[in-house]
Scaffold this motif. Structure first.
Motif, short mmCIF file in Angstrom:
data_model
loop_
_atom_site.label_atom_id
_atom_site.label_comp_id
_atom_site.label_asym_id
_atom_site.label_seq_id
_atom_site.Cartn_x
_atom_site.Cartn_y
_atom_site.Cartn_z
N GLU A 11 0.83 -1.21 0.00
CA GLU A 11 0.00 0.00 0.00
C GLU A 11 0.86 1.25 0.00
OE1 GLU A 11 -4.10 -1.18 2.32
OE2 GLU A 11 -2.25 -1.10 3.51
N CYS A 12 1.93 1.26 0.78
CA CYS A 12 2.83 2.41 0.83
C CYS A 12 3.49 2.64 -0.53
CB CYS A 12 3.91 2.21 1.89
SG CYS A 12 3.30 2.28 3.59
N ARG A 16 3.05 6.01 -2.92
CA ARG A 16 4.20 6.79 -3.39
C ARG A 16 4.20 6.89 -4.91
NH1 ARG A 16 9.06 3.98 0.19
NH2 ARG A 16 8.13 4.35 2.25
N HIS A 17 3.93 5.79 -5.57
CA HIS A 17 3.90 5.79 -7.03
C HIS A 17 2.81 6.73 -7.55
CE1 HIS A 17 4.35 4.24 -11.11
NE2 HIS A 17 3.04 4.14 -11.17
N LEU A 18 1.66 6.69 -6.90
CA LEU A 18 0.55 7.55 -7.32
C LEU A 18 0.89 9.01 -7.12
CD1 LEU A 18 -2.35 7.71 -8.35
CD2 LEU A 18 -3.14 7.53 -5.97
N LEU A 19 1.49 9.34 -5.96
CA LEU A 19 1.87 10.72 -5.69
C LEU A 19 2.94 11.20 -6.67
CD1 LEU A 19 1.81 13.30 -4.05
CD2 LEU A 19 3.35 12.23 -2.38
N LEU A 20 3.89 10.32 -6.98
CA LEU A 20 4.94 10.67 -7.93
C LEU A 20 4.34 11.03 -9.28
CD1 LEU A 20 8.03 10.70 -8.58
CD2 LEU A 20 7.75 8.33 -9.32
N ARG A 21 3.39 10.23 -9.76
CA ARG A 21 2.77 10.49 -11.06
C ARG A 21 1.93 11.76 -11.03
NH1 ARG A 21 6.29 8.45 -14.08
NH2 ARG A 21 6.63 6.21 -13.78
N ARG A 22 1.22 11.95 -9.94
CA ARG A 22 0.40 13.16 -9.82
C ARG A 22 1.27 14.41 -9.80
NH1 ARG A 22 -4.17 11.51 -5.25
NH2 ARG A 22 -5.55 10.33 -6.65
N ALA A 48 8.81 9.95 -1.02
CA ALA A 48 8.77 8.97 0.07
C ALA A 48 8.54 9.66 1.41
CB ALA A 48 10.07 8.17 0.10
N SER A 49 9.19 10.81 1.61
CA SER A 49 9.03 11.55 2.87
C SER A 49 7.61 12.06 3.03
CB SER A 49 10.01 12.72 2.91
OG SER A 49 11.35 12.28 2.92
N LEU A 50 7.07 12.67 1.99
CA LEU A 50 5.74 13.24 2.09
C LEU A 50 4.68 12.15 2.21
CD1 LEU A 50 4.28 15.96 2.12
CD2 LEU A 50 4.00 15.78 -0.35
N ALA A 51 4.88 11.03 1.55
CA ALA A 51 3.89 9.96 1.57
C ALA A 51 3.86 9.22 2.91
CB ALA A 51 4.15 8.97 0.44
N THR A 52 5.00 9.14 3.58
CA THR A 52 5.07 8.35 4.82
C THR A 52 4.96 9.19 6.09
OG1 THR A 52 7.50 8.45 4.75
CG2 THR A 52 6.43 6.53 3.75
N LEU A 85 4.06 19.75 -6.14
CA LEU A 85 4.04 18.55 -5.29
C LEU A 85 2.93 18.63 -4.26
CD1 LEU A 85 5.16 15.98 -3.90
CD2 LEU A 85 6.78 17.48 -2.71
N PHE A 86 2.82 19.74 -3.57
CA PHE A 86 1.81 19.87 -2.52
C PHE A 86 0.41 20.00 -3.11
CE2 PHE A 86 5.72 20.75 -0.39
CZ PHE A 86 5.54 20.24 0.89
N ALA A 87 0.31 20.59 -4.29
CA ALA A 87 -0.99 20.65 -4.97
C ALA A 87 -1.43 19.23 -5.36
CB ALA A 87 -0.90 21.53 -6.22
N ALA A 88 -0.48 18.43 -5.83
CA ALA A 88 -0.79 17.05 -6.22
C ALA A 88 -1.19 16.22 -5.01
CB ALA A 88 0.41 16.43 -6.91
#
Length: 255
Positions: A11-12, A16-22, A48-52, A85-88
């Motif tokens: 799940e993590c 991360r992959h989804l956030l990276l693409r967004r 990785a930092s923002l997602a976790t 990044l933060f908008a995504a």
């Protein structure tokens, strides 16, 4: 009874992959110039930092800023990308992380030789790229069947009062303002020696855009660049003099 469950590794990884693409998509939509240059190892670390942990530690943000500078990305484009990044992630911008990003960029920028056609401070064209474009347009313009006339505008601004050059934050704002006003005009701009040089297809609408641009620069930084004055030159008279702000008697000036 409420049950708390730690996210699985799968799940993590997915988040991360989804956030990276967004982030990548949002950055492209907000003006990232060269798509092939976007991904860096530091990008994955930031994600990785923002997602976790829901934040980007200052050293991580600083590393990304430094990496962007080493790759010839302007400070304006670097900060716009970080906001994306933060908008995504649909989160409020972390101002402290943004400052660390800018500090990392600034520490590296002065020691890194330019490797692209973009000036890292303003996001505008480098001198070499601008000169090359001047000669390309001059050559095409002198050929048979050419119907598009070009001209050069030079917007001179006040020089720095207490240092050799304006601070990089002001130069970033100058670049953003010029880029915004010239978007869609087919113009190219360069900043050098306290002047913005603009090569543009000659038209009434483009002249209006340039007048608006001059007014914006005049008010930028609480008037730090005022007075901003603009002169226009036929392209033929500028082909051999694209790196100076010397005035010609035939030029006309707006204030």
């Amino acid at each position: 009874m409420t049950s708390f469950r730690t996210k699985s590794f799968a799940e993590c990884t997915f988040s991360r992959h989804l956030l990276l693409r967004r982030w990548q998509t949002t950055s492209y939509q907000t003006g990232w110039r060269f798509r092939a240059d976007w991904f860096l190892p530091e990008v994955r670390t930031v994600v990785a930092s923002l997602a976790t942990s829901a934040k980007v530690p200052p050293p991580t943000a600083k590393s990304l800023g430094a990496a962007r500078a080493r790759n010839g990305v302007s400070i304006s484009e670097t900060m716009t990308d970080f906001r994306a990044l933060f908008a995504a992630a649909e989160r409020t911008l972390d101002v402290d992380a943004l400052q660390s990003l800018a500090e990392g960029w600034a520490e590296v920028a002065e020691s890194v030789p330019p490797i692209s056609c973009t000036d890292v401070y303003t996001g505008l064209a480098t001198q070499a790229h601008f000169q090359r474009r001047i000669h390309e347009v001059s050559a095409v313009g002198s050929g048979p069947g050419c119907t598009t006339a070009h001209a050069v505008a030079i917007i001179s601004v006040a020089g720095p009062r207490e240092s050799r050059s304006h601070c990089w934050t002001l130069l970033a704002k100058l670049g953003e303002a010029v880029t915004g006003h010239l978007l869609g005009t087919g113009a190219m701009a360069m900043y050098q020696n306290s002047a913005v040089h603009v090569l543009f297809p000659f038209s009434e609408s483009n002249l209006c855009r340039l007048v608006e641009c001059r007014a914006t620069l005049d008010a930028l930084g609480d008037g730090a660049l005022s007075p901003a004055r603009m002169k226009f030159y036929p392209l033929t008279s500028m082909a051999a003099a694209t790196t100076t702000t010397a005035a010609h008697d035939s030029a006309f000036e707006t204030k």
